[in-house]
Design an enzyme around this catalytic site. Structure first.
Site, PDB file in Angstrom:
ATOM      1  N   GLY A   9       0.873  -1.277   0.054  1.00  0.00           N
ATOM      2  CA  GLY A   9       0.020  -0.076   0.029  1.00  0.00           C
ATOM      3  C   GLY A   9       0.729   1.280   0.095  1.00  0.00           C
ATOM      4  CB  THR A  11       4.031   6.603   1.605  1.00  0.00           C
ATOM      5  OG1 THR A  11       4.844   6.904   2.724  1.00  0.00           O
ATOM      6  CG2 THR A  11       3.581   7.581   1.292  1.00  0.00           C
ATOM      7  CB  THR A  16       3.798  -0.341  10.182  1.00  0.00           C
ATOM      8  OG1 THR A  16       4.649  -0.164   9.055  1.00  0.00           O
ATOM      9  CG2 THR A  16       4.381  -0.765  11.527  1.00  0.00           C
ATOM     10  CG  ASP A  35       9.150   0.722   6.870  1.00  0.00           C
ATOM     11  OD1 ASP A  35       9.000   0.967   5.508  1.00  0.00           O
ATOM     12  OD2 ASP A  35       8.238   1.652   7.516  1.00  0.00           O
ATOM     13  CG  PHE A  38      14.254   1.703   3.915  1.00  0.00           C
ATOM     14  CD1 PHE A  38      14.352   2.080   2.430  1.00  0.00           C
ATOM     15  CD2 PHE A  38      13.186   1.510   4.524  1.00  0.00           C
ATOM     16  CE1 PHE A  38      13.129   2.434   2.056  1.00  0.00           C
ATOM     17  CE2 PHE A  38      12.185   2.051   3.858  1.00  0.00           C
ATOM     18  CZ  PHE A  38      11.818   2.382   2.726  1.00  0.00           C
ATOM     19  NE  ARG A 116       7.133  10.839   2.642  1.00  0.00           N
ATOM     20  CZ  ARG A 116       7.733   9.711   2.500  1.00  0.00           C
ATOM     21  NH1 ARG A 116       6.960   8.608   2.653  1.00  0.00           N
ATOM     22  NH2 ARG A 116       9.104   9.625   2.307  1.00  0.00           N
ATOM     23  CE1 TYR A 121       9.165   8.068   6.059  1.00  0.00           C
ATOM     24  CE2 TYR A 121       8.331  10.090   6.200  1.00  0.00           C
ATOM     25  CZ  TYR A 121       8.106   9.073   5.976  1.00  0.00           C
ATOM     26  OH  TYR A 121       6.891   8.383   6.164  1.00  0.00           O
TER      27      TYR A 121
END
Length: 182
Positions: A9, A11, A16, A35, A38, A116, A121
């Site tokens: 799906g 972001t 999660t 995740d 990465f 977001r 990040y």
């Protein structure tokens, strides 16, 4: 027999969070979070030598390691259901071929953008990253899933705008598999 569920799906669509809720309720379920796979910035630069790193591509992830870990968990045979969740899990053929069920959580632009903005990040999103990379990447992934480019079966589509419905749909699915293996 272990049932493997792939949940992809957009972001910030709640993948999660959904998996955490399901594993809290059902101890027979193990979940992998993409995740955690990465690459580091240094590793990712090797995959993107002539341009900025695109974290929305499989090349930015250790996908082979994820596939290996899923296969190892299947061999352990300690869980009745394994869920693999992440934004690209339905778009990587060696992983998709392991899935018995595929689920895709859709999300609209505004909700994805708002969510977001609440996340941190590392490295942080650059100016225009969401608009120019993340959102077009999501649309491309969604189109591949809709067109069954990699998935072998019918994908269940859920809407991130209704997280309770997403949870109940997945919980019901898990419950039905658990009941069928008794």
């Amino acid at each position: 027999m272990t049932v493997i569920i792939g949940i992809g799906g957009g972001t910030n669509s709640g993948k999660t969070t959904l998996c955490k809720k399901v594993t809290e309720i059902f101890p027979e379920v193990f979940a992998f979070n993409q995740d955690k796979y990465f690459k580091t910035v240094e590793e990712a630069k090797i995959s993107f030598p002539d341009c900025d790193i695109n974290w929305e591509k499989c090349e930015a992830l250790k996908m082979e390691e994820l596939v290996k870990d899923v296969n190892d968990k299947i061999k352990e045979n300690n869980f009745q259901i394994i869920i693999v969740e992440g934004h690209l899990v339905l778009n990587y053929p060696p992983l998709v071929k392991l899935f018995d069920v595929t689920i895709f959580i859709t999300i609209d632009y505004d909700l994805a953008y708002r969510r977001r903005l609440t996340r941190t990040y590392d490295p942080p999103d650059g100016i225009g990253y969401f608009e120019n990379i993340v959102w077009p990447g999501y649309l491309s992934i969604l189109e591949e899933v809709k067109n069954k480019v990699f998935t072998k079966s019918k994908t269940i589509f859920l809407d991130a705008c209704d997280p309770d419905a997403c949870y109940h749909s997945v919980a019901d699915l898990v419950q039905s598999y658990l009941c069928s293996t008794v």
